[in-house]
Every structure is written in C-alpha cells, then in structure tokens.
Design an enzyme around this catalytic site. Structure first.
Site, PDB file in Angstrom:
ATOM      1  N   GLU A   1      77.327 154.371  57.088  1.00 50.63           N
ATOM      2  CA  GLU A   1      77.719 153.704  58.332  1.00 50.63           C
ATOM      3  C   GLU A   1      79.205 153.939  58.524  1.00 50.63           C
ATOM      4  O   GLU A   1      79.905 154.381  57.617  1.00 50.63           O
ATOM      5  CB  GLU A   1      77.383 152.211  58.283  1.00 50.63           C
ATOM      6  CG  GLU A   1      78.147 151.407  57.226  1.00 50.63           C
ATOM      7  CD  GLU A   1      79.460 150.818  57.738  1.00 50.63           C
ATOM      8  OE1 GLU A   1      79.542 150.468  58.927  1.00 50.63           O
ATOM      9  OE2 GLU A   1      80.399 150.704  56.935  1.00 50.63           O
TER      10      GLU A   1
ATOM     11  N   HIS B   1      78.969 147.472  60.158  1.00 47.92           N
ATOM     12  CA  HIS B   1      79.865 146.764  61.066  1.00 47.92           C
ATOM     13  C   HIS B   1      79.143 146.154  62.265  1.00 47.92           C
ATOM     14  O   HIS B   1      79.777 145.765  63.237  1.00 47.92           O
ATOM     15  CB  HIS B   1      80.963 147.704  61.550  1.00 47.92           C
ATOM     16  CG  HIS B   1      81.968 148.060  60.495  1.00 47.92           C
ATOM     17  ND1 HIS B   1      81.735 149.058  59.564  1.00 47.92           N
ATOM     18  CD2 HIS B   1      83.196 147.573  60.213  1.00 47.92           C
ATOM     19  CE1 HIS B   1      82.786 149.155  58.767  1.00 47.92           C
ATOM     20  NE2 HIS B   1      83.687 148.272  59.141  1.00 47.92           N
TER      21      HIS B   1
ATOM     22  N   SER C   1      82.803 148.138  54.195  1.00 49.21           N
ATOM     23  CA  SER C   1      83.853 148.845  54.917  1.00 49.21           C
ATOM     24  C   SER C   1      84.807 149.514  53.924  1.00 49.21           C
ATOM     25  O   SER C   1      84.366 150.305  53.093  1.00 49.21           O
ATOM     26  CB  SER C   1      84.575 147.881  55.871  1.00 49.21           C
ATOM     27  OG  SER C   1      85.397 148.582  56.783  1.00 49.21           O
TER      28      SER C   1
END
Length: 313
Positions: free
Chosen positions: A212, A277, A116
């Site tokens: 992502e 995620h 992330s």
C-alpha cells in the site's frame, strides 16, 4: 520463508508503551488515543520524547537518539507488554541503526503495532528479532481515534486473535488464484528504500506480500515497483495483497500500473484489501503463515496472530 515467533496476546490491565519513531505527534490526538486504550482496560504509558520536535527538521518527532531511546527502553522494560507507535510520517530509518538489537532480542517477544513509515521497523523486527508484528492503526492516528471498524479489528487482534483468523476484504482479484505463504510488507516506498540496507530482507520469496502507499504520483509507484522487480526482490513471491492507495493519482491509473508491474509474477494478486492509509483499515499480522484467496478476497491465518500466555512455542 519461515514463520516468525508470535508474541503473547494482551489481557486486561496490560501495560502498553506509546512511542514516536517517526514524525511529530499532535498532542490532542495522542490524548484521544490514550483514552481509547484506557477504555480497553489497558495501562498506556507515553515515552518521554513522544511530543518532542526536532530543532532543525520539523518533520521529525525529536532527535534520532531520543526516538531510538524511547523505543529501546520501552521494549526492554519487562513491565511493558506491547509497544504501539503513535504515528508514521518519516524518520524510522534514521533511528533504526541506533537501536541495540541484541538487548532488544534478549528482552523477549512482545506486541508491536504501526504502519506507514513504521514499515522499516516491521522489516527490522522480522529480520533482526524474528518476531511477528501487527500492521495496524496507530495510537494517535485519525483512524484509531475516529473509526470504530479500525479500532475494533485491532482490539480483536490484540485480545482475541482467534476471532480474526479470516481477514475478509470484500475486494476483487487483479490476478485470480490461491496461494500459501508467510505475510510481510507494508508501505511500498519504504520497502523499496530498504533495498541494500544492512540486515534487510533479501527477498519476498515464499511470502504473501502486502503493499500500500499514500499520496504518490503514478510514476513514483512505477519506480518503486520497478526497482523491486529489477533487484529480484519479488522473485518467488507466492501472492500479493493490495491495500489502499489513498491520495494517489486515481484508482484506474494505479490499477493499470499494478496490473502491468505485478501481473507477470505468476502469483495471485488481491485488490482493495482494506489495510493501510484508508478509512477503517484492517490490522494485518506480518510473519504468520496464511492462505490467500484472491477471488474470494480472504486471507486465512493458519494460527492466531498472537499466542496464549506462556513460553513461546
């Protein structure tokens, strides 16, 4: 694109430091994550500022200086074998330039894990330290605490990386084909935000790019991809692996956008690769040579992500 230096794999009893370079960490989840690490026969130590809160900005885990000091001190501690991020959120970019990269380089290679917002640090570790890093579950993350698949894949990567040389997604091909290159990537928004930053990677040429994101409107994903395209950052990419698009604007719309923006690269694109995620996220090593089979939904590493104990090759 060159392969990077592989750190040593972990062994029972290894000391691992938990740091919070980005957002605030829920104490209950941190304690649950520490219990998991102890169950793996690791010796987790929590950096001093992990549970801090910034006095003005509640989305930060304490001050930039405190977060940077935790990461640098953990990395430079010869007793620490791995540094695990507690969670993502936002804040890694704010502290990245406060780190003494020369001192960290002198400390030698060790394992680094996160995803992330930690994408900014994966990029920095690649360009400034030349090290393989692991894009995987974080110590106080929901997936790490509650999902056996995510935990088991990370554990195998850390302790027995030769057993996860083939990472199988079960997904499909957005653009069919095979390609060889060096893995890199992470959160799309962070990769776009790194453009123009000192020491940033100049392009993804020669790479197998993992992408992502989470909670983004389609037009924002479009903007990030278009920015990377216009900057020439995607020129020469060998292949693309698409992870999760959790809480984005619907899979059909996201898929159409990805086909529109990535379909003209002349490179295979694999969908639904199971990292990021999503629930049960797989651990993907960055900086290793690998082969992507988009139709088969596999990423085959040419060597284990982490090396046996001993001096770097």
């Amino acid at each position: 694109m060159k392969e990077l230096v592989r750190p040593s794999r972990l062994a029972p009893g290894a000391r691992v430091a938990v740091v919070a370079p980005s957002g605030p960490v829920p104490e209950e989840r941190l304690q649950a994550g520490l219990d998991v690490l102890r169950g793996w026969d690791l010796d987790p130590v929590v950096a001093p500022h992990v549970l801090d809160r910034h006095e003005s900005f509640p989305y930060l885990a304490g001050s930039d200086a405190g977060r940077a000091a935790d990461l640098q001190n953990a990395w430079c501690d010869p007793a620490v074998d791995a540094v695990l991020c507690a969670r993502g959120g936002y804040g890694a970019q704010r502290m990245a330039d406060l780190l003494d990269w020369d001192a960290m380089r002198a400390a030698g290679p060790k394992v680094f894990v996160g995803f992330s917002d930690i994408t900014a640090l994966h990029e920095a570790f690649a360009t400034r330290l030349g090290l393989v890093t692991l894009h995987g579950p974080m110590a106080a993350g929901v997936d790490f605490v509650k999902n056996a698949r995510a935990r088991d894949h990370l554990r195998a990567t850390l302790f027995a990386p030769e057993t996860v040389r083939v990472i199988a997604s079960g997904g499909t091909a957005l653009v069919p084909g095979r390609a060889r290159g060096v893995t890199l990537g992470g959160c799309l928004a962070l990769l776009a935000a790194e453009l123009g930053v000192p020491h940033a990677r100049p392009s993804a040429a020669g790479g197998l790019l993992c992408l992502e994101d989470v909670g983004e409107d389609t037009y924002r994903l479009d903007r990030y991809l278009t920015q990377l395209l216009r900057a020439g950052w995607l020129d020469g990419v060998r292949g693309v692996l698409l992870g999760s698009w959790e809480s984005c604007e619907g899979p059909d719309q996201v898929r159409a956008l990805l086909a529109d923006r990535l379909g003209g690269l002349g490179a295979p694109v694999a969908e639904d690769f199971g990292f990021g995620h999503c629930e049960g996220a797989l651990t993907i090593p960055f900086g290793v040579a690998a082969e992507l089979d988009a139709e088969g939904g596999t990423l085959t590493l040419e060597a284990p992500a982490l090396r046996p104990h001993g001096p770097p090759a």
